[in-house]
Enzyme design. Structure first.
Site, mmCIF file in Angstrom:
data_model
loop_
_atom_site.group_PDB
_atom_site.id
_atom_site.type_symbol
_atom_site.label_atom_id
_atom_site.label_comp_id
_atom_site.label_asym_id
_atom_site.label_seq_id
_atom_site.Cartn_x
_atom_site.Cartn_y
_atom_site.Cartn_z
ATOM 1 N N CYS A 1 0.950 -1.190 -0.011
ATOM 2 C CA CYS A 1 -0.048 0.066 -0.024
ATOM 3 C C CYS A 1 0.926 1.366 0.117
ATOM 4 O O CYS A 1 1.983 1.203 0.100
ATOM 5 C CB CYS A 1 -0.959 -0.046 1.188
ATOM 6 S SG CYS A 1 -2.014 1.348 1.347
ATOM 7 N N LYS B 1 -12.089 -4.656 2.886
ATOM 8 C CA LYS B 1 -11.329 -3.798 3.799
ATOM 9 C C LYS B 1 -12.527 -2.436 3.931
ATOM 10 O O LYS B 1 -12.633 -1.844 2.874
ATOM 11 C CB LYS B 1 -10.077 -3.367 3.288
ATOM 12 C CG LYS B 1 -9.220 -2.368 4.288
ATOM 13 C CD LYS B 1 -8.071 -2.124 3.813
ATOM 14 C CE LYS B 1 -7.494 -0.970 4.668
ATOM 15 N NZ LYS B 1 -5.808 -0.799 4.470
ATOM 16 N N ARG C 1 -10.788 7.845 3.546
ATOM 17 C CA ARG C 1 -10.577 6.885 2.361
ATOM 18 C C ARG C 1 -11.714 6.162 1.698
ATOM 19 O O ARG C 1 -11.902 5.218 1.261
ATOM 20 C CB ARG C 1 -9.633 5.758 2.987
ATOM 21 C CG ARG C 1 -8.237 6.096 3.662
ATOM 22 C CD ARG C 1 -7.483 5.006 3.657
ATOM 23 N NE ARG C 1 -6.304 5.224 4.846
ATOM 24 C CZ ARG C 1 -5.306 5.807 4.613
ATOM 25 N NH1 ARG C 1 -4.989 6.532 3.598
ATOM 26 N NH2 ARG C 1 -4.678 6.063 5.771
ATOM 27 N N GLU D 1 -16.497 -8.063 -3.283
ATOM 28 C CA GLU D 1 -15.296 -7.531 -3.400
ATOM 29 C C GLU D 1 -14.333 -8.777 -3.074
ATOM 30 O O GLU D 1 -13.300 -8.878 -3.853
ATOM 31 C CB GLU D 1 -15.011 -6.481 -2.159
ATOM 32 C CG GLU D 1 -15.410 -5.113 -2.500
ATOM 33 C CD GLU D 1 -14.227 -4.519 -3.314
ATOM 34 O OE1 GLU D 1 -13.404 -5.042 -3.720
ATOM 35 O OE2 GLU D 1 -14.379 -3.180 -3.604
ATOM 36 N N LYS E 1 -11.495 -7.192 7.193
ATOM 37 C CA LYS E 1 -10.764 -6.190 8.181
ATOM 38 C C LYS E 1 -11.758 -4.988 8.358
ATOM 39 O O LYS E 1 -12.280 -4.369 7.076
ATOM 40 C CB LYS E 1 -9.496 -5.699 7.740
ATOM 41 C CG LYS E 1 -8.776 -4.576 8.377
ATOM 42 C CD LYS E 1 -7.737 -4.382 7.515
ATOM 43 C CE LYS E 1 -6.953 -3.062 8.232
ATOM 44 N NZ LYS E 1 -6.142 -2.546 7.349
HETATM 45 C C1 PBG Z 1 -2.629 0.333 4.913
HETATM 46 C C2 PBG Z 1 -3.445 -0.319 6.155
HETATM 47 C C3 PBG Z 1 -4.145 0.229 7.122
HETATM 48 C C4 PBG Z 1 -4.081 -0.954 8.235
HETATM 49 C C5 PBG Z 1 -3.613 -2.029 7.609
HETATM 50 N N1 PBG Z 1 -2.898 -1.573 6.454
HETATM 51 C C6 PBG Z 1 -4.487 1.593 7.707
HETATM 52 C C7 PBG Z 1 -5.626 2.179 6.572
HETATM 53 O O1 PBG Z 1 -6.099 1.614 5.859
HETATM 54 O O2 PBG Z 1 -6.238 3.135 6.895
HETATM 55 C C8 PBG Z 1 -4.804 -0.788 9.652
HETATM 56 C C9 PBG Z 1 -4.347 -1.775 10.528
HETATM 57 C C10 PBG Z 1 -4.915 -1.298 12.109
HETATM 58 O O3 PBG Z 1 -5.779 -0.480 12.328
HETATM 59 O O4 PBG Z 1 -4.383 -2.067 12.764
HETATM 60 N N2 PBG Z 1 -3.712 0.775 4.058
#
Ligand code: PBG
Length: 325
Positions: A123, A198, A219, A235, A250
């Site tokens: 990412c 996600k 986001r 998804e 997640k």
């Molecule tokens: C990166 C990412 C995020 C998390 C994992 N990979 C942050 C986000 O998407 O804002 C969050 C993990 C957590 O809160 O423990 N994109």
């Protein structure tokens, strides 16, 4: 078939002793199921505790080799790596440089503990100066330009020795793009763990402090609306069709329904991410004396298994590896 009832049916019969309960237990969690997320920061000299996540620190790059050895010695089998970059720019280009933080930290980890499964969170939010997960064009994250950069980052992580590539940017087509790029670069055996469902969740709050990736705005134009369940299944099935080797939901606890739904619709290994906010809630409640941390952690991780998860990403993984359940 008539349903028998009390008093002939007594479900308490099988709960009488610990050994009986062990025999009929439907789900167990072991350290083999757990993935430990870690944060690695360049150019700092000492461990930097994350105040919103008691017990979690950003590890200085200089101390990474010894920390990885200690993590492996504690019994952790797999880690998910996040870089905390000091070289942010508009595209996050440091992340795909061969001598950039992401490549260096993967090499250090693989050298320190070759048997540890090293997963690379793929990412851009930790590497961009604006904090978004991709290339911003006229105020929006541009999907297809971001795909090109995700492919660069994935190939760099592969060259550095990552065992699993885990794209978490929520761009459309990212699994197909990464599969193609990895195959063309000679990494056709490298698995992709899709952060497939996600959500744009407020439970990521503490992570953004931990990973140094706060952003103005949100986001919501790429991560999912927390109110949507059917879309989460779309998804995940889309990522499966594009070639994902694992799927993921997640955050975890507020999304058990999504987990169960995806479990019922795929044969792929399914992961769940117990995110920073879930960790913080348990830690702070335990510190206040309101909850028994160990029992709550066991119950929460057990719930993920019950709902259909095979793998669990958890900041508690190292404690569990060291101390057991
Ligand atoms: C990166 C990412 C995020 C998390 C994992 N990979 C942050 C986000 O998407 O804002 C969050 C993990 C957590 O809160 O423990 N994109």
């Amino acid at each position: 078939m008539p349903i028998e009832n009390y008093p002939s049916i007594r479900l308490r019969r099988l709960r009488k002793t610990p050994a009986l309960r062990d025999l009929v237990r439907e789900n167990t969690v072991t350290v083999n199921d757990l993935i430990y997320p870690i944060f690695v920061e360049e150019e700092i000299a000492a461990m930097a505790p994350v105040t919103s996540m008691p017990g979690v620190s950003r590890i200085p790059e200089k101390m990474l080799a010894s920390e990885i050895k200690a993590i492996a010695a504690d019994g952790v089998k797999a880690i998910m790596m996040f870089g905390v970059s000091h070289k942010k720019d508009a595209t996050g280009s440091d992340s795909w440089k061969n001598d950039g933080l992401l490549s260096r930290m993967i090499k250090i980890a693989k050298d320190a503990a070759p048997e540890l499964v090293v997963m690379s969170d793929t990412c851009f939010c930790e590497y961009t100066d604006h904090g978004h997960c991709g290339v911003v064009e006229q105020g929006h994250v541009h999907n297809d330009m971001t795909l090109v950069n995700l492919a660069r980052q994935a190939v760099a992580a592969a060259r550095a020795g990552a065992d699993v590539i885990a794209p978490s940017a929520m761009m459309d087509g990212q699994i197909a793009a990464l599969r193609d790029a990895l195959d063309e670069s000679g990494f056709s055996n490298l698995p992709l763990m899709a952060y497939s469902s996600k959500f744009a969740s407020a439970f990521y709050g503490p992570f953004r402090a931990a990973a140094g990736c706060d952003l103005k705005g949100d986001r919501k134009a790429y991560q999912m609306d927390p109110m949507n369940g059917r879309e989460a299944l779309r998804e995940s099935l889309q990522d499966e069709a594009e070639g994902a080797d694992f799927l993921m939901v997640k955050p975890g606890l507020p999304y058990l329904d999504v987990l169960a739904d995806i479990r019922a619709n795929t044969l792929l290994p399914l992961a769940v991410y117990q995110v920073s906010g879930e960790y913080a809630m348990i830690k702070f409640a335990a510190q206040a004396g309101a909850l028994d941390e160990k029992r709550v952690v066991r119950e929460a991780l057990g719930a993920f298994k019950r709902a259909g998860a095979d793998l669990i990403l958890s900041y508690f993984a190292r404690d569990i590896a060291r101390e057991g359940f």
